[in-house]
Design an enzyme around this catalytic site. Structure first.
Site, mmCIF file in Angstrom:
data_model
loop_
_atom_site.group_PDB
_atom_site.id
_atom_site.type_symbol
_atom_site.label_atom_id
_atom_site.label_comp_id
_atom_site.label_asym_id
_atom_site.label_seq_id
_atom_site.Cartn_x
_atom_site.Cartn_y
_atom_site.Cartn_z
ATOM 1 N N ASP A 96 -10.878 32.094 -37.198
ATOM 2 C CA ASP A 96 -11.181 31.728 -35.768
ATOM 3 C C ASP A 96 -10.183 30.793 -35.121
ATOM 4 O O ASP A 96 -10.077 31.274 -33.842
ATOM 5 C CB ASP A 96 -12.644 30.716 -35.944
ATOM 6 N N ASP B 208 -10.643 27.361 -50.180
ATOM 7 C CA ASP B 208 -11.096 28.893 -50.153
ATOM 8 C C ASP B 208 -9.662 29.725 -50.397
ATOM 9 O O ASP B 208 -8.627 29.418 -50.010
ATOM 10 C CB ASP B 208 -11.311 29.117 -48.551
ATOM 11 N N ASP C 188 -12.865 21.239 -49.607
ATOM 12 C CA ASP C 188 -13.134 22.623 -50.485
ATOM 13 C C ASP C 188 -11.617 23.422 -50.266
ATOM 14 O O ASP C 188 -11.043 23.415 -49.313
ATOM 15 C CB ASP C 188 -14.404 23.428 -50.252
HETATM 16 P P1 ATP Z 1 -14.098 22.316 -43.216
HETATM 17 O O1 ATP Z 1 -13.032 21.201 -43.153
HETATM 18 O O2 ATP Z 1 -15.199 22.187 -42.441
HETATM 19 O O3 ATP Z 1 -14.262 22.998 -44.596
HETATM 20 P P2 ATP Z 1 -13.056 24.826 -42.557
HETATM 21 O O4 ATP Z 1 -11.999 25.334 -41.500
HETATM 22 O O5 ATP Z 1 -12.379 24.752 -44.085
HETATM 23 O O6 ATP Z 1 -13.335 23.477 -41.997
HETATM 24 P P3 ATP Z 1 -14.892 26.666 -43.671
HETATM 25 O O7 ATP Z 1 -16.250 26.715 -43.280
HETATM 26 O O8 ATP Z 1 -14.587 26.096 -44.881
HETATM 27 O O9 ATP Z 1 -14.382 25.749 -42.700
HETATM 28 O O10 ATP Z 1 -14.258 27.978 -43.474
HETATM 29 C C1 ATP Z 1 -12.827 28.316 -44.286
HETATM 30 C C2 ATP Z 1 -12.179 29.251 -43.159
HETATM 31 O O11 ATP Z 1 -12.843 30.444 -43.062
HETATM 32 C C3 ATP Z 1 -11.762 28.822 -41.861
HETATM 33 O O12 ATP Z 1 -10.673 27.773 -41.984
HETATM 34 C C4 ATP Z 1 -11.484 29.776 -41.106
HETATM 35 O O13 ATP Z 1 -10.220 30.568 -41.498
HETATM 36 C C5 ATP Z 1 -12.704 30.787 -41.510
HETATM 37 N N1 ATP Z 1 -13.747 30.823 -40.981
HETATM 38 C C6 ATP Z 1 -14.985 29.874 -41.140
HETATM 39 N N2 ATP Z 1 -15.875 30.110 -40.220
HETATM 40 C C7 ATP Z 1 -15.220 31.191 -39.321
HETATM 41 C C8 ATP Z 1 -16.003 31.728 -38.237
HETATM 42 N N3 ATP Z 1 -17.139 31.450 -37.769
HETATM 43 N N4 ATP Z 1 -15.285 32.745 -37.580
HETATM 44 C C9 ATP Z 1 -14.030 33.208 -38.008
HETATM 45 N N5 ATP Z 1 -13.319 32.435 -39.156
HETATM 46 C C10 ATP Z 1 -13.886 31.494 -39.996
HETATM 47 MG MG MG Z 2 -13.250 24.364 -45.869
#
Ligand code: ATP
Ligand code: MG
Length: 435
Positions: free
Chosen positions: A150, A73, A71
């Protein structure tokens, strides 16, 4: 400089980073074709309308590692209402975080306005008694947004149009050296959102990163905070843990860091008792990882039915010892195990029904009655129930003969199937009465 002082304060002993590093295309090596067209459209629309807009978080991290992100963001200085005005299909969601979802058919690009980190402006944030954030919808600038992320590897921004990675936190370096660091004070950050502990495990195993000691040390100490998290959110995390291709590693790591008892209490209890996973659980986890890593489909109920099975069998024995009829003992055991699991992680009804069906089919598959074979093989849950039987046989249960029989049964025509059932029940009547 205000930002550097804030960073110093957030990160304890860590050295302050004054200005972001900027990495250009020749240095970061991101392949632009790995970025979805829809994400690029959103980025360029925002920028053409005078806003700043970056890919952020997991997508940048994955692109840097040469992985195609699942995905994308986007972080921007546009407010959600301003984003909404720019796109025909855009909806605003979320209470705690107000986000814009730009919709392209089945693809959704999430656009978040830069926000401040909790510690930056305490009066804007509400925390509960455990230090957990319950509201943090205060907008800021990119320099603020970076601090609420995070982990350092998740705090990178990519301007996909001029192909520059912006790194305030040395996250690229961490990624390149396989280091994993939480942003700021680990205790504060895990308390604010205990799910970060699960995210830490998932990222470490996905990217094979080594945690720095403070990042990892706080996890077992704060693991019990997970019991404050809603069962729905925990189920979402459990799905990510189990169906990302690293289920075996994740379960072992969750156990090592005391987290497993808050996600899969039965599996955790068995691991505590024997010091390792049961053979069946090990096989189930490996099997799921293999299927996912080979791009094969998975039944979301299958692995859960495996992981909960031995607890069902244990309880069934208990109910039988209390003189309940076998079928009643089985039903009571299955209900008890599922409802205990549901208290920890919610599971959608459709999945609990599938789990029940897979379990319920085991007895008829094992005992094999003449009139049932054809009905069973046509059952919509036959494939999962059969796969489960195979796994049980591989794990050492005395089911190899019957599992082979079912394998062969599926590969022959109707006439031969009839003959197989007759031969089996005539030559080996004990199979009909093995319970
Ligand atoms: P994935 O590969 O599972 O999508 P991801 O790191 O992209 O991993 P997402 O849930 O899509 O996870 O979150 C996107 C971004 O939002 C993260 O990379 C991080 O910067 C921020 N983020 C997500 N969850 C949190 C949290 N609980 N606390 C702080 N920042 C967060
Ligand atoms: Mg993600």
């Amino acid at each position: 400089m205000r930002l550097s002082r804030l960073w110093q304060w957030l990160s304890g002993e860590r050295t302050a980073i004054k200005e972001p590093s900027r990495l250009y295309a020749a240095e970061h090596g991101i392949v632009k074709s790995h970025i979805s067209e829809n994400a690029l459209t959103v980025l360029s629309t925002l920028q053409q309308n005078g806003f700043h807009a970056y890919l952020v978080g997991g997508s940048v991290r994955d692109l840097l590692m040469g992985i195609t992100p699942k995905d994308f963001d986007i972080a921007t200085n546009a407010r959600p209402e301003q984003v909404k005005k720019l796109f025909r299909h855009c909806r605003l969601i979320g209470k705690r975080f107000r986000l814009a979802h730009v919709v392209f058919g089945r693809d959704i690009i999430e656009v978040a306005t830069f926000r401040k980190a909790a510690s930056k402006a305490k009066h804007h944030f509400r925390k509960n008694g455990h230090g957990m954030l319950v509201s943090d919808n205060h907008y800021g600038r990119i320099q603020h947004d970076v601090l609420r992320r995070d982990f350092t590897v998740n705090a990178l921004y990519y301007n996909a149009l001029d192909e520059v990675v912006i790194d305030y936190v040395d996250g690229v370096n961490d990624l390149m050296h396989g280091r994993f660091r939480i942003m700021g004070n680990p205790e504060v950050r895990y308390r604010e959102d205990p799910v970060r502990m699960l995210r830490a495990i998932r990222l470490m195993s996905k990217l094979n990163l080594q945690p720095e000691s403070a990042t990892e040390k706080a996890i077992p100490e704060l693991a019990s905070l997970l019991s404050e998290i809603s069962s729905t959110r925990l189920f979402e995390e459990l799905l990510k843990m189990l169906y990302g291709g690293q289920a075996l590693a994740n379960v072992k790591l969750m156990y090592r860091y005391n987290l497993l008892q808050y996600m899969l209490p039965f599996t955790s209890a068995i691991m505590s008792k024997h010091g390792k996973l049961s053979h069946l659980d090990q096989l189930g986890l490996e099997n799921t990882d293999n299927r996912i890593n080979r791009g094969m489909s998975i039944n979301p109920a299958f692995l859960l039915s495996v992981l909960l099975w031995s607890s069902v069998k244990d309880r069934e024995q208990g109910f039988r010892a209390q003189k309940h009829r076998p079928s009643t003992a089985f039903r009571m055991a299955a209900d008890a195990v599922l409802s205990n699991q549901l208290r920890v992680t919610s599971i959608p009804k459709r999945i609990t029904l599938m789990i029940m069906e897979i379990w319920r089919m085991q007895y008829p598959l094992e005992t094999l009655r003449h009139q049932q074979a054809m009905t069973l093989v046509q059952h919509k849950r036959f494939r999962a129930a059969y796969d489960f039987l195979i796994l049980r046989a591989e794990s050492g249960e005395n089911l190899k003969e019957i599992a082979d029989w079912w394998t062969q049964y599926q590969n022959v025509d109707a006439f031969e199937r009839e003959a197989m059932v007759l031969v089996l029940s005539n030559s080996n009547p004990s199979i009909e009465n093995c319970r």
